[in-house]
Design an enzyme around this catalytic site. Structure first.
Site, PDB file in Angstrom:
ATOM      1  N   GLU A   1     -14.890 102.290   5.382  1.00 28.42           N
ATOM      2  CA  GLU A   1     -13.829 102.447   4.380  1.00 28.42           C
ATOM      3  C   GLU A   1     -13.618 101.070   3.766  1.00 28.42           C
ATOM      4  O   GLU A   1     -12.929 100.231   4.332  1.00 28.42           O
ATOM      5  CB  GLU A   1     -12.542 102.963   5.050  1.00 28.42           C
ATOM      6  CG  GLU A   1     -12.690 104.312   5.738  1.00 28.42           C
ATOM      7  CD  GLU A   1     -12.843 105.464   4.745  1.00 28.42           C
ATOM      8  OE1 GLU A   1     -12.522 105.285   3.550  1.00 28.42           O
ATOM      9  OE2 GLU A   1     -13.280 106.549   5.164  1.00 28.42           O
TER      10      GLU A   1
ATOM     11  N   CYS B   1      -6.154  99.240  -0.986  1.00 26.44           N
ATOM     12  CA  CYS B   1      -7.575  99.377  -1.341  1.00 26.44           C
ATOM     13  C   CYS B   1      -7.760 100.231  -2.588  1.00 26.44           C
ATOM     14  O   CYS B   1      -8.716 100.047  -3.330  1.00 26.44           O
ATOM     15  CB  CYS B   1      -8.333  99.988  -0.171  1.00 26.44           C
ATOM     16  SG  CYS B   1      -7.621 101.550   0.368  1.00 26.44           S
TER      17      CYS B   1
HETATM   18  P1  NAD Z   1     -11.563  92.175   6.361  1.00 30.43           P
HETATM   19  O1  NAD Z   1     -12.872  92.794   6.056  1.00 30.43           O
HETATM   20  O2  NAD Z   1     -11.443  90.702   6.216  1.00 30.43           O
HETATM   21  O3  NAD Z   1     -11.095  92.503   7.858  1.00 30.43           O
HETATM   22  C1  NAD Z   1     -11.031  93.822   8.375  1.00 30.43           C
HETATM   23  C2  NAD Z   1     -11.240  93.802   9.878  1.00 30.43           C
HETATM   24  O4  NAD Z   1     -12.541  93.312  10.131  1.00 30.43           O
HETATM   25  C3  NAD Z   1     -10.265  92.922  10.665  1.00 30.43           C
HETATM   26  O5  NAD Z   1      -9.804  93.633  11.800  1.00 30.43           O
HETATM   27  C4  NAD Z   1     -11.118  91.760  11.097  1.00 30.43           C
HETATM   28  O6  NAD Z   1     -10.739  91.255  12.351  1.00 30.43           O
HETATM   29  C5  NAD Z   1     -12.496  92.376  11.187  1.00 30.43           C
HETATM   30  N1  NAD Z   1     -13.578  91.398  11.005  1.00 30.43           N
HETATM   31  C6  NAD Z   1     -13.547  90.243  10.316  1.00 30.43           C
HETATM   32  N2  NAD Z   1     -14.744  89.619  10.395  1.00 30.43           N
HETATM   33  C7  NAD Z   1     -15.527  90.398  11.172  1.00 30.43           C
HETATM   34  C8  NAD Z   1     -16.877  90.274  11.633  1.00 30.43           C
HETATM   35  N3  NAD Z   1     -17.633  89.224  11.322  1.00 30.43           N
HETATM   36  N4  NAD Z   1     -17.377  91.271  12.402  1.00 30.43           N
HETATM   37  C9  NAD Z   1     -16.615  92.343  12.714  1.00 30.43           C
HETATM   38  N5  NAD Z   1     -15.345  92.505  12.295  1.00 30.43           N
HETATM   39  C10 NAD Z   1     -14.808  91.534  11.538  1.00 30.43           C
HETATM   40  O7  NAD Z   1     -10.490  92.927   5.438  1.00 30.43           O
HETATM   41  P2  NAD Z   1      -8.953  92.637   5.255  1.00 30.43           P
HETATM   42  O8  NAD Z   1      -8.759  91.344   4.509  1.00 30.43           O
HETATM   43  O9  NAD Z   1      -8.228  92.811   6.526  1.00 30.43           O
HETATM   44  O10 NAD Z   1      -8.544  93.853   4.294  1.00 30.43           O
HETATM   45  C11 NAD Z   1      -8.757  93.821   2.915  1.00 30.43           C
HETATM   46  C12 NAD Z   1      -9.984  94.624   2.511  1.00 30.43           C
HETATM   47  O11 NAD Z   1      -9.965  95.893   3.121  1.00 30.43           O
HETATM   48  C13 NAD Z   1     -10.028  94.891   1.016  1.00 30.43           C
HETATM   49  O12 NAD Z   1     -11.336  94.715   0.549  1.00 30.43           O
HETATM   50  C14 NAD Z   1      -9.604  96.335   0.899  1.00 30.43           C
HETATM   51  O13 NAD Z   1     -10.067  97.012  -0.245  1.00 30.43           O
HETATM   52  C15 NAD Z   1     -10.188  96.913   2.147  1.00 30.43           C
HETATM   53  N6  NAD Z   1      -9.467  98.127   2.541  1.00 30.43           N
HETATM   54  C16 NAD Z   1     -10.087  99.323   2.440  1.00 30.43           C
HETATM   55  C17 NAD Z   1      -9.405 100.481   2.749  1.00 30.43           C
HETATM   56  C18 NAD Z   1     -10.048 101.845   2.642  1.00 30.43           C
HETATM   57  O14 NAD Z   1      -9.472 102.796   3.166  1.00 30.43           O
HETATM   58  N7  NAD Z   1     -11.188 101.973   1.999  1.00 30.43           N
HETATM   59  C19 NAD Z   1      -8.087 100.414   3.175  1.00 30.43           C
HETATM   60  C20 NAD Z   1      -7.483  99.164   3.265  1.00 30.43           C
HETATM   61  C21 NAD Z   1      -8.176  98.021   2.958  1.00 30.43           C
END
Ligand code: NAD
Length: 490
Positions: free
Chosen positions: A227, A261
């Site tokens: 997602e 998002c």
């Molecule tokens: P992010 O990708 O930075 O982090 C998300 C999660 O990934 C966190 O729990 C983080 O700890 C983990 N993570 C970070 N680096 C990682 C790695 N190297 N390996 C594994 N896991 C890792 O995203 P964010 O800043 O928390 O959220 C914002 C983003 O999320 C935006 O791009 C937004 O569009 C997206 N988002 C999507 C949805 C959806 O339903 N499609 C919903 C909300 C947010």
């Protein structure tokens, strides 16, 4: 190896496992001892979650408010707690039907037989969450996973620590650790978590991290639901009342200060209506939020880092010739606060960061267009978005948009409202994600659709079996030649 040696070796192996590996192992063995929870057991788990949400309701408001340094309680209710309770109620009503095996067609080649699909729980589902809706985005996949009979491990976002800690406490009170557990921590924990051999992994986060997660899951051939994010466009048709479009978009864009998002990322507006749209949009925002700094209704930006990122986008746009319109009626000094006023970007061009990066905050470029074909072409020239919003009373033209663009989901004449519609699948396409959850699709995502053929006492295979020149087989071949003749191709 004798029994003593074998036990010693197992103990040594267990001792060398990390805490997360151990917890996964515990959940997997608990699942193996009860691999097909009954409807009653699944409803029991969902009901426990329902009650936990009610018990912790006010603490959830406070924890999220703390993480954001200001998050409107109404938004936490509307976008986290109520949709979660609705999601549970949705499954409570339909789970029995979803769990039922389905009868399917059995072809002549296997007849007589019954064909069925059985929906079997996968085992342990890993759930990795972002910070923007720390409860909804962790517990909404959890609801689907539990409804489908699974156990789950959640990795909460390190950028919403109060929410992560509260969720861990809340779920630990309602579930045993081998049913549901929450892990908190930074990137190292996230990396370790996503490398675990889950039976399914749901990742909600950025497209960039999504690629890393999918690579890690590939090592275990763990199926993923991704997602992700992206730039979700809104298109306003020339015939649609521009004031109505501006007010509807202002409502959606201001939710969580644009940190969603599926927040409208840019607006395609008929060229001669850009000015009118912009002034009504700003008026609508200023009416809803006459002040910002100490206004509990206007949500702050999650961190200084995110605020600086958004300010960088604005500075970049300004330096490259954009005109900025800000909804800041009280003209307050917000430099020391995490609030950022809603800002429209006019004259935005492709070389600006606001048109290259996902905005994920209170900034909205307004792009003029001259014909609907041009607007469609522009949307289709960009990576496939998570959502698309189209404003037009004309159903025929709306259907054209549906047929000629790709996006995760669509709202016609609104924004965001497809997300809480529980009966709809939710998920992106291409760079905005893969797979679906919510509703029936969520139940299916977290289940193995197992194809089953049931044969009875009559064994037709014995009648047609080799040697292949027997009469039954020849008869079957003759029938098949008769059944499959050339068809007319238009
Ligand atoms: P992010 O990708 O930075 O982090 C998300 C999660 O990934 C966190 O729990 C983080 O700890 C983990 N993570 C970070 N680096 C990682 C790695 N190297 N390996 C594994 N896991 C890792 O995203 P964010 O800043 O928390 O959220 C914002 C983003 O999320 C935006 O791009 C937004 O569009 C997206 N988002 C999507 C949805 C959806 O339903 N499609 C919903 C909300 C947010």
């Amino acid at each position: 190896m004798n029994m003593i040696e074998s036990t010693a070796s197992n103990t040594a192996q267990t001792a060398s496992l990390s805490d997360l590996q151990l917890r996964l192992q515990q959940q997997k063995s608990a699942f193996a001892s009860a691999p097909m929870p009954s409807l009653k057991e699944r409803l029991n788990r969902l009901n426990r979650l329902h009650n936990a949400l009610l018990t912790y309701r006010e603490q959830i408001h406070k924890a999220i408010d703390q993480d954001f340094a200001g998050r409107a309680v109404a938004e936490t209710e509307m976008a986290e707690i109520i949709p979660l309770l609705e999601g549970i109620a949705y499954y409570r009503k339909r789970l029995k039907r979803f769990m039922r095996p389905q009868r399917r067609h059995a072809p002549l080649t296997v007849a007589p037989a019954k064909a069925e699909v059985h929906y079997q729980p996968l085992g342990v589902v890993g759930i990795v969450t972002p910070w923007n809706f720390p409860f909804f985005l962790a517990l909404s996949p959890l609801i689907g996973a539990l409804a489908a009979g699974n156990r789950a491990m959640i990795k909460a976002s390190e950028f919403a620590p109060a929410s992560g800690d509260l969720m861990r406490k809340m779920l630990a009170e309602s579930f045993s650790e081998d049913e549901v557990m929450v892990s908190t921590g930074g990137v190292e924990v996230a990396s370790e978590f996503t490398a675990l051999p889950f039976d399914h992994l749901v990742f909600t986060g950025s497209t960039q991290v999504g690629k890393i997660v999918m690579r890690a899951a590939a090592e275990n051939l763990t199926p993923v639901t991704l997602e992700l994010g992206g730039k979700s466009p809104a298109i306003i048709h020339n015939d649609f009342p521009i004031d109505e479009a501006a007010r509807r978009l202002a409502f959606g864009k201001c939710m969580n200060a644009g940190q969603i998002c599926v927040s409208p990322d840019y607006v395609l507006c008929p060229r001669d209506k850009v000015h009118e749209f912009s002034s009504i949009f700003i008026d609508a925002v200023e009416q809803a939020y006459p002040t910002l700094k100490d206004n509990p209704d206007y949500t702050a930006i999650i961190s200084d880092r995110q605020k600086s990122r958004l300010e960088r986008y604005l500075n970049d746009a300004r330096a490259k010739g954009a005109q900025l319109m800000t909804a800041d009626a009280a003209d307050e000094d917000l430099s020391k606060s995490r609030k950022l006023p809603m800002t429209l970007v006019l004259n935005a061009t492709d070389n600006m960061m606001v048109m290259q990066e996902e905005i994920f905050g209170p900034i909205l470029p307004v792009i003029p267009y001259d014909s609907l074909e041009e607007a469609i072409q522009l949307v289709n020239s960009k990576p496939r978005p998570l959502a698309l919003y189209y404003f037009d009373w004309n159903q025929g033209r709306a259907n054209t948009i549906l047929a000629t663009t790709h996006s995760g989901g669509v709202c016609i004449n609104d924004s965001l409202s497809h997300v809480p519609a529980d009966d709809l699948p939710f998920g992106g396409i291409g760079p905005s994600g893969m797979g679906h959850y919510h509703g029936e699709e969520g139940f299916r995502t977290f289940s193995k659709a197992k194809g089953v053929i049931r044969k009875g006492k009559i064994n037709t295979a014995a009648m047609v079996a080799p040697p292949w020149d027997n009469r039954m087989f020849k008869g079957l071949m003759w029938f098949m030649k008769f059944r499959f003749r050339p068809v007319k191709v238009d």
